[in-house]
Scaffold this motif. Structure first.
Motif, PDB file in Angstrom:
ATOM      1  N   SER A  59       0.854  -1.187   0.000  1.00  0.00           N
ATOM      2  CA  SER A  59       0.000   0.000   0.000  1.00  0.00           C
ATOM      3  C   SER A  59       0.892   1.241   0.000  1.00  0.00           C
ATOM      4  O   SER A  59       2.115   1.156   0.205  1.00  0.00           O
ATOM      5  CB  SER A  59      -0.885   0.006   1.240  1.00  0.00           C
ATOM      6  N   LEU A  60       0.285   2.401  -0.184  1.00  0.00           N
ATOM      7  CA  LEU A  60       1.057   3.639  -0.129  1.00  0.00           C
ATOM      8  C   LEU A  60       1.726   3.796   1.228  1.00  0.00           C
ATOM      9  O   LEU A  60       2.858   4.266   1.324  1.00  0.00           O
ATOM     10  CB  LEU A  60       0.155   4.841  -0.422  1.00  0.00           C
ATOM     11  N   VAL A  61       1.052   3.383   2.278  1.00  0.00           N
ATOM     12  CA  VAL A  61       1.595   3.482   3.635  1.00  0.00           C
ATOM     13  C   VAL A  61       2.778   2.538   3.818  1.00  0.00           C
ATOM     14  O   VAL A  61       3.766   2.875   4.464  1.00  0.00           O
ATOM     15  CB  VAL A  61       0.499   3.194   4.680  1.00  0.00           C
ATOM     16  N   ALA A  62       2.704   1.340   3.239  1.00  0.00           N
ATOM     17  CA  ALA A  62       3.724   0.306   3.459  1.00  0.00           C
ATOM     18  C   ALA A  62       4.900   0.383   2.494  1.00  0.00           C
ATOM     19  O   ALA A  62       5.932  -0.245   2.740  1.00  0.00           O
ATOM     20  CB  ALA A  62       3.077  -1.071   3.354  1.00  0.00           C
ATOM     21  N   ASP A  64       7.288   2.577   1.785  1.00  0.00           N
ATOM     22  CA  ASP A  64       8.574   2.995   2.350  1.00  0.00           C
ATOM     23  C   ASP A  64       9.144   1.931   3.290  1.00  0.00           C
ATOM     24  O   ASP A  64      10.358   1.738   3.349  1.00  0.00           O
ATOM     25  CB  ASP A  64       8.444   4.331   3.077  1.00  0.00           C
ATOM     26  N   PHE A  65       8.269   1.255   4.029  1.00  0.00           N
ATOM     27  CA  PHE A  65       8.716   0.186   4.920  1.00  0.00           C
ATOM     28  C   PHE A  65       9.397  -0.919   4.121  1.00  0.00           C
ATOM     29  O   PHE A  65      10.507  -1.339   4.457  1.00  0.00           O
ATOM     30  CB  PHE A  65       7.519  -0.375   5.707  1.00  0.00           C
ATOM     31  N   PHE A  66       8.765  -1.357   3.048  1.00  0.00           N
ATOM     32  CA  PHE A  66       9.358  -2.417   2.238  1.00  0.00           C
ATOM     33  C   PHE A  66      10.620  -1.945   1.523  1.00  0.00           C
ATOM     34  O   PHE A  66      11.584  -2.703   1.371  1.00  0.00           O
ATOM     35  CB  PHE A  66       8.337  -2.996   1.264  1.00  0.00           C
ATOM     36  N   ALA A  67      10.663  -0.690   1.094  1.00  0.00           N
ATOM     37  CA  ALA A  67      11.878  -0.149   0.481  1.00  0.00           C
ATOM     38  C   ALA A  67      13.020  -0.155   1.505  1.00  0.00           C
ATOM     39  O   ALA A  67      14.155  -0.516   1.181  1.00  0.00           O
ATOM     40  CB  ALA A  67      11.627   1.256  -0.049  1.00  0.00           C
ATOM     41  N   PHE A  68      12.735   0.203   2.743  1.00  0.00           N
ATOM     42  CA  PHE A  68      13.720   0.177   3.823  1.00  0.00           C
ATOM     43  C   PHE A  68      14.290  -1.234   4.009  1.00  0.00           C
ATOM     44  O   PHE A  68      15.469  -1.403   4.315  1.00  0.00           O
ATOM     45  CB  PHE A  68      13.063   0.669   5.112  1.00  0.00           C
ATOM     46  N   LEU A  69      13.461  -2.245   3.783  1.00  0.00           N
ATOM     47  CA  LEU A  69      13.878  -3.636   3.942  1.00  0.00           C
ATOM     48  C   LEU A  69      14.616  -4.183   2.719  1.00  0.00           C
ATOM     49  O   LEU A  69      15.038  -5.338   2.727  1.00  0.00           O
ATOM     50  CB  LEU A  69      12.662  -4.515   4.237  1.00  0.00           C
ATOM     51  N   GLY A  70      14.755  -3.370   1.673  1.00  0.00           N
ATOM     52  CA  GLY A  70      15.505  -3.798   0.502  1.00  0.00           C
ATOM     53  C   GLY A  70      14.666  -4.215  -0.692  1.00  0.00           C
ATOM     54  O   GLY A  70      15.203  -4.684  -1.688  1.00  0.00           O
ATOM     55  N   PHE A  71      13.352  -4.035  -0.622  1.00  0.00           N
ATOM     56  CA  PHE A  71      12.495  -4.351  -1.760  1.00  0.00           C
ATOM     57  C   PHE A  71      12.633  -3.258  -2.811  1.00  0.00           C
ATOM     58  O   PHE A  71      12.842  -2.084  -2.487  1.00  0.00           O
ATOM     59  CB  PHE A  71      11.029  -4.434  -1.324  1.00  0.00           C
ATOM     60  N   GLU A  72      12.506  -3.652  -4.073  1.00  0.00           N
ATOM     61  CA  GLU A  72      12.559  -2.711  -5.186  1.00  0.00           C
ATOM     62  C   GLU A  72      11.221  -2.689  -5.902  1.00  0.00           C
ATOM     63  O   GLU A  72      10.521  -3.703  -5.982  1.00  0.00           O
ATOM     64  CB  GLU A  72      13.671  -3.117  -6.159  1.00  0.00           C
ATOM     65  N   VAL A  73      10.882  -1.548  -6.445  1.00  0.00           N
ATOM     66  CA  VAL A  73       9.609  -1.378  -7.156  1.00  0.00           C
ATOM     67  C   VAL A  73       9.628  -2.195  -8.436  1.00  0.00           C
ATOM     68  O   VAL A  73      10.590  -2.158  -9.208  1.00  0.00           O
ATOM     69  CB  VAL A  73       9.362   0.116  -7.465  1.00  0.00           C
ATOM     70  N   ASP A  74       8.551  -2.926  -8.658  1.00  0.00           N
ATOM     71  CA  ASP A  74       8.393  -3.760  -9.853  1.00  0.00           C
ATOM     72  C   ASP A  74       7.222  -3.272 -10.702  1.00  0.00           C
ATOM     73  O   ASP A  74       6.970  -3.803 -11.762  1.00  0.00           O
ATOM     74  CB  ASP A  74       8.182  -5.217  -9.425  1.00  0.00           C
ATOM     75  N   GLY A  75       6.484  -2.283 -10.219  1.00  0.00           N
ATOM     76  CA  GLY A  75       5.373  -1.730 -10.984  1.00  0.00           C
ATOM     77  C   GLY A  75       4.308  -1.152 -10.079  1.00  0.00           C
ATOM     78  O   GLY A  75       4.270  -1.408  -8.875  1.00  0.00           O
ATOM     79  N   GLU A  76       3.458  -0.352 -10.676  1.00  0.00           N
ATOM     80  CA  GLU A  76       2.341   0.260  -9.967  1.00  0.00           C
ATOM     81  C   GLU A  76       1.047  -0.338 -10.485  1.00  0.00           C
ATOM     82  O   GLU A  76       0.960  -0.717 -11.650  1.00  0.00           O
ATOM     83  CB  GLU A  76       2.330   1.779 -10.197  1.00  0.00           C
ATOM     84  N   GLU A  77       0.060  -0.432  -9.612  1.00  0.00           N
ATOM     85  CA  GLU A  77      -1.249  -0.930 -10.033  1.00  0.00           C
ATOM     86  C   GLU A  77      -2.310  -0.371  -9.107  1.00  0.00           C
ATOM     87  O   GLU A  77      -2.002   0.296  -8.111  1.00  0.00           O
ATOM     88  CB  GLU A  77      -1.275  -2.462 -10.032  1.00  0.00           C
ATOM     89  N   SER A  78      -3.536  -0.655  -9.436  1.00  0.00           N
ATOM     90  CA  SER A  78      -4.660  -0.232  -8.623  1.00  0.00           C
ATOM     91  C   SER A  78      -5.630  -1.406  -8.525  1.00  0.00           C
ATOM     92  O   SER A  78      -5.837  -2.126  -9.506  1.00  0.00           O
ATOM     93  CB  SER A  78      -5.348   0.970  -9.286  1.00  0.00           C
ATOM     94  N   VAL A  79      -6.183  -1.618  -7.347  1.00  0.00           N
ATOM     95  CA  VAL A  79      -7.167  -2.682  -7.148  1.00  0.00           C
ATOM     96  C   VAL A  79      -8.465  -2.056  -6.667  1.00  0.00           C
ATOM     97  O   VAL A  79      -8.470  -0.989  -6.056  1.00  0.00           O
ATOM     98  CB  VAL A  79      -6.677  -3.747  -6.141  1.00  0.00           C
ATOM     99  N   GLN A  80      -9.558  -2.730  -6.949  1.00  0.00           N
ATOM    100  CA  GLN A  80     -10.872  -2.258  -6.531  1.00  0.00           C
ATOM    101  C   GLN A  80     -11.331  -3.039  -5.307  1.00  0.00           C
ATOM    102  O   GLN A  80     -11.300  -4.266  -5.305  1.00  0.00           O
ATOM    103  CB  GLN A  80     -11.895  -2.460  -7.665  1.00  0.00           C
ATOM    104  N   ARG A  81     -11.748  -2.332  -4.269  1.00  0.00           N
ATOM    105  CA  ARG A  81     -12.315  -2.943  -3.070  1.00  0.00           C
ATOM    106  C   ARG A  81     -13.599  -2.195  -2.739  1.00  0.00           C
ATOM    107  O   ARG A  81     -13.547  -1.018  -2.401  1.00  0.00           O
ATOM    108  CB  ARG A  81     -11.349  -2.876  -1.879  1.00  0.00           C
ATOM    109  N   GLN A  82     -14.714  -2.891  -2.887  1.00  0.00           N
ATOM    110  CA  GLN A  82     -16.041  -2.316  -2.618  1.00  0.00           C
ATOM    111  C   GLN A  82     -16.234  -0.995  -3.349  1.00  0.00           C
ATOM    112  O   GLN A  82     -16.714  -0.007  -2.799  1.00  0.00           O
ATOM    113  CB  GLN A  82     -16.254  -2.152  -1.116  1.00  0.00           C
TER     114      GLN A  82
END
Length: 96
Positions: A59-62, A64-82
């Motif tokens: 998520s947008l909130v998470a 930076d947390f995952f980037a801090f842990l060494g994850f790299e961006v693989d793409g952007e997307e959007s999902v529909q929930r309700q």
């Protein structure tokens, strides 16, 4: 995996195959390093299983947390929930 703090559940994290599906910390337990500890436990488990990478949809909130842990961006997307569109970032981390 569930972490307790002060005798109550404070956070949880889940690894399904190579996907980190959940990392959540209750706001009262935020900024104490609990999510990082849970993540490192998941990563250790992935290594034990012989996995060579981990992926997540952050998520947008998470993000930076995952980037801090060494994850790299693989793409952007959007999902529909309700009927609500939620942006998220596909991320991956190679395990050495």
């Amino acid at each position: 995996m569930v972490a307790e703090w002060d005798g109550r559940p404070a956070a949880f994290a889940q690894l399904v195959e190579r996907r980190v599906t959940f990392v959540y910390v209750h706001p009262d337990a935020a900024r104490l390093g609990i999510a990082t500890l849970l993540y490192h436990h998941l990563e250790d488990e992935a290594r034990i299983q012989g996995l060579d990478e981990l992926v997540t949809e952050a998520s947008l909130v998470a993000r930076d947390f995952f980037a801090f842990l060494g994850f790299e961006v693989d793409g952007e997307e959007s999902v529909q929930r309700q009927g609500i569109s939620l942006p998220r970032t596909r991320m991956r981390k190679r395990l050495a």
